[in-house]
Design an enzyme around this catalytic site. Sequence first.
Site, mmCIF file in Angstrom:
data_model
loop_
_atom_site.group_PDB
_atom_site.id
_atom_site.type_symbol
_atom_site.label_atom_id
_atom_site.label_comp_id
_atom_site.label_asym_id
_atom_site.label_seq_id
_atom_site.Cartn_x
_atom_site.Cartn_y
_atom_site.Cartn_z
ATOM 1 N N ALA A 112 -10.243 -5.784 -0.528
ATOM 2 C CA ALA A 112 -9.115 -6.733 -0.301
ATOM 3 C C ALA A 112 -9.423 -7.219 1.294
ATOM 4 O O ALA A 112 -9.276 -8.464 1.688
ATOM 5 C CB ALA A 112 -7.880 -5.861 -0.263
ATOM 6 N N TYR A 144 -9.756 -0.927 -0.781
ATOM 7 C CA TYR A 144 -9.338 -1.207 0.366
ATOM 8 C C TYR A 144 -10.140 -2.184 1.076
ATOM 9 O O TYR A 144 -9.844 -3.420 1.536
ATOM 10 C CB TYR A 144 -9.322 -0.362 1.465
ATOM 11 C CG TYR A 144 -8.482 -0.441 2.942
ATOM 12 C CD1 TYR A 144 -7.369 -0.794 3.250
ATOM 13 C CD2 TYR A 144 -9.608 -0.672 4.066
ATOM 14 C CE1 TYR A 144 -6.758 -0.784 4.392
ATOM 15 C CE2 TYR A 144 -9.007 -0.687 5.166
ATOM 16 C CZ TYR A 144 -7.635 -0.974 5.469
ATOM 17 O OH TYR A 144 -7.240 -1.183 6.813
HETATM 18 N N1 LIG Z 1 -4.571 2.766 11.301
HETATM 19 C C1 LIG Z 1 -5.793 2.286 11.443
HETATM 20 O O1 LIG Z 1 -6.769 3.139 11.883
HETATM 21 C C2 LIG Z 1 -6.277 0.920 10.956
HETATM 22 C C3 LIG Z 1 -7.829 0.736 10.910
HETATM 23 C C4 LIG Z 1 -8.095 -0.691 10.735
HETATM 24 C C5 LIG Z 1 -7.300 -1.691 10.015
HETATM 25 N N2 LIG Z 1 -5.851 -1.060 10.029
HETATM 26 C C6 LIG Z 1 -4.837 -2.297 9.620
HETATM 27 O O2 LIG Z 1 -3.869 -2.348 10.522
HETATM 28 C C7 LIG Z 1 -2.890 -2.735 9.807
HETATM 29 C C8 LIG Z 1 -1.497 -1.996 10.281
HETATM 30 O O3 LIG Z 1 -1.600 -0.659 9.908
HETATM 31 P P1 LIG Z 1 -0.951 0.580 10.358
HETATM 32 O O4 LIG Z 1 -2.114 1.533 10.797
HETATM 33 O O5 LIG Z 1 -0.074 0.243 11.493
HETATM 34 O O6 LIG Z 1 -0.245 1.022 9.091
HETATM 35 P P2 LIG Z 1 0.929 1.747 8.705
HETATM 36 O O7 LIG Z 1 1.509 2.635 10.020
HETATM 37 O O8 LIG Z 1 0.954 2.563 7.321
HETATM 38 O O9 LIG Z 1 2.062 0.658 8.640
HETATM 39 C C9 LIG Z 1 1.970 -0.288 7.439
HETATM 40 C C10 LIG Z 1 2.910 -1.123 7.605
HETATM 41 O O10 LIG Z 1 2.595 -2.432 6.753
HETATM 42 C C11 LIG Z 1 4.088 -2.284 5.659
HETATM 43 N N3 LIG Z 1 3.772 -2.313 4.207
HETATM 44 C C12 LIG Z 1 2.995 -1.970 3.461
HETATM 45 N N4 LIG Z 1 3.258 -2.334 2.094
HETATM 46 C C13 LIG Z 1 4.143 -3.514 2.420
HETATM 47 C C14 LIG Z 1 4.672 -4.718 1.486
HETATM 48 N N5 LIG Z 1 4.398 -4.536 0.134
HETATM 49 N N6 LIG Z 1 5.488 -5.334 2.165
HETATM 50 C C15 LIG Z 1 5.899 -5.422 3.352
HETATM 51 N N7 LIG Z 1 5.311 -4.485 4.324
HETATM 52 C C16 LIG Z 1 4.296 -3.803 3.744
HETATM 53 C C17 LIG Z 1 4.649 -0.811 5.771
HETATM 54 O O11 LIG Z 1 5.875 -1.046 5.655
HETATM 55 P P3 LIG Z 1 6.824 0.325 5.220
HETATM 56 O O12 LIG Z 1 7.308 1.052 6.332
HETATM 57 O O13 LIG Z 1 7.773 -0.258 4.469
HETATM 58 O O14 LIG Z 1 5.698 1.059 4.118
HETATM 59 C C18 LIG Z 1 4.312 -0.729 7.321
HETATM 60 O O15 LIG Z 1 5.156 -1.552 8.176
HETATM 61 C C19 LIG Z 1 -3.028 -2.765 8.338
HETATM 62 O O16 LIG Z 1 -3.204 -4.073 7.997
HETATM 63 C C20 LIG Z 1 -4.236 -1.564 8.297
HETATM 64 O O17 LIG Z 1 -5.001 -2.004 7.056
HETATM 65 C C21 LIG Z 1 -5.462 -0.011 10.460
#
Ligand SMILES: NC(=O)c1ccc[n+]([C@@H]2O[C@H](COP(=O)([O-])OP(=O)(O)OC[C@H]3O[C@@H](n4cnc5c(N)ncnc54)[C@H](OP(=O)(O)O)[C@@H]3O)[C@@H](O)[C@H]2O)c1
Length: 218
Positions: A145, A142
Site C-alpha cells: 500500500a 503494508y
Molecule cells: N510509527 C512509525 O514508526 C512509522 C514508520 C513509518 C511510517 N509511519 C506512518 O506514519 C503515519 C502515522 O503513523 P503513527 O505511527 O502515528 O500511527 P498511529 O499512532 O497508529 O496513528 C495512526 C493514526 O491513523 C488513524 N487512522 C487509522 N485508520 C484510520 C481510518 N480508517 N480513518 C481515519 N483515521 C485512521 C488512527 O486513528 P484512530 O486513533 O481512530 O485509530 C490514528 O490517528 C502512518 O501513515 C504510518 O504508516 C509510521
Amino acid sequence: MPRALVTGGNRGIGYAMAQDLLARGCDVVIGVRDAQAGAAAAAALGCDWVHLDLEDTSTFAPAIEAAGGIDILINNAGILIEDSMVTHPKGLRRSMQVMFHAPFELILLCLPHMAQTGQGRIINVSSGWGAFDEGLEGPGGYGVAKAALNALSHALPRDLPKGVSINAMCPGWVHTRMGGQAAPRTPEEGADTAIWLALDAPANVTGKFFRDRQEKAW
Ligand SMILES: NC(=O)c1ccc[n+]([C@@H]2O[C@H](COP(=O)([O-])OP(=O)(O)OC[C@H]3O[C@@H](n4cnc5c(N)ncnc54)[C@H](OP(=O)(O)O)[C@@H]3O)[C@@H](O)[C@H]2O)c1
C-alpha cells in the site's frame, strides 16, 4: 495563514504534525474517525476537527466541505495489518483503502481550491517499507500500500494544476502505537520532514520521496 488538514491527527505522528503546524501559525483541522477522540484531541491542540473515516467513503466529501479550502493536505493516517496477504486478503484491501485509495480521493476533493488559489502542498506519509529501494519489507500488505502511495506521489505531478506540489515522506521508526515502545524517534522528530515539506521546502519540489529532509530513492 494556510489551512492545513492532517488525517489521523488525534494521536501519534499526526498529532505532532498538527501541533507543529499550529506553532508555525497555520490554521489546522484534524481528520479523525472517532468523534470522542477527535473532540478531545482538537480541544487539547486548540484546532478544528472533522469526522473522516478513511474506510467510509461517505465521510470524505462532507469532511472536506466542512474543513473549508485546504491549502496543505497531509495524508498521515495509516494502519499496520501484519496478517499474510494470502490467508487474510482483507488486510491488503483495507491497507490499500486507508493508505492509497482514500488519500487519492482526498487529493481530488482538495484540488479545486488549490487550483483556484494556484498553490497547494500535498504530503503523503509513507514508509521505507514502501520503497523498492529498501526491499519492500514490512509485514502483510503494508509495504504494498505504501509503494502504491509512493507511485502516486511520483506520477501525479504530471496531472496536477500549476502551483500544486505532492511529495512522499518517511518519518523513520517512531515511538507511537504503530511504531511501538522500542522505536527511537519521538513523534515530533517523525513529523519534522512533513512540516518542512508543508512550509519550508521550495515550492517547485514535487514528485519526490524524502526522509530527514533528504531526497531518498523510491
Ligand atoms: N510509527 C512509525 O514508526 C512509522 C514508520 C513509518 C511510517 N509511519 C506512518 O506514519 C503515519 C502515522 O503513523 P503513527 O505511527 O502515528 O500511527 P498511529 O499512532 O497508529 O496513528 C495512526 C493514526 O491513523 C488513524 N487512522 C487509522 N485508520 C484510520 C481510518 N480508517 N480513518 C481515519 N483515521 C485512521 C488512527 O486513528 P484512530 O486513533 O481512530 O485509530 C490514528 O490517528 C502512518 O501513515 C504510518 O504508516 C509510521
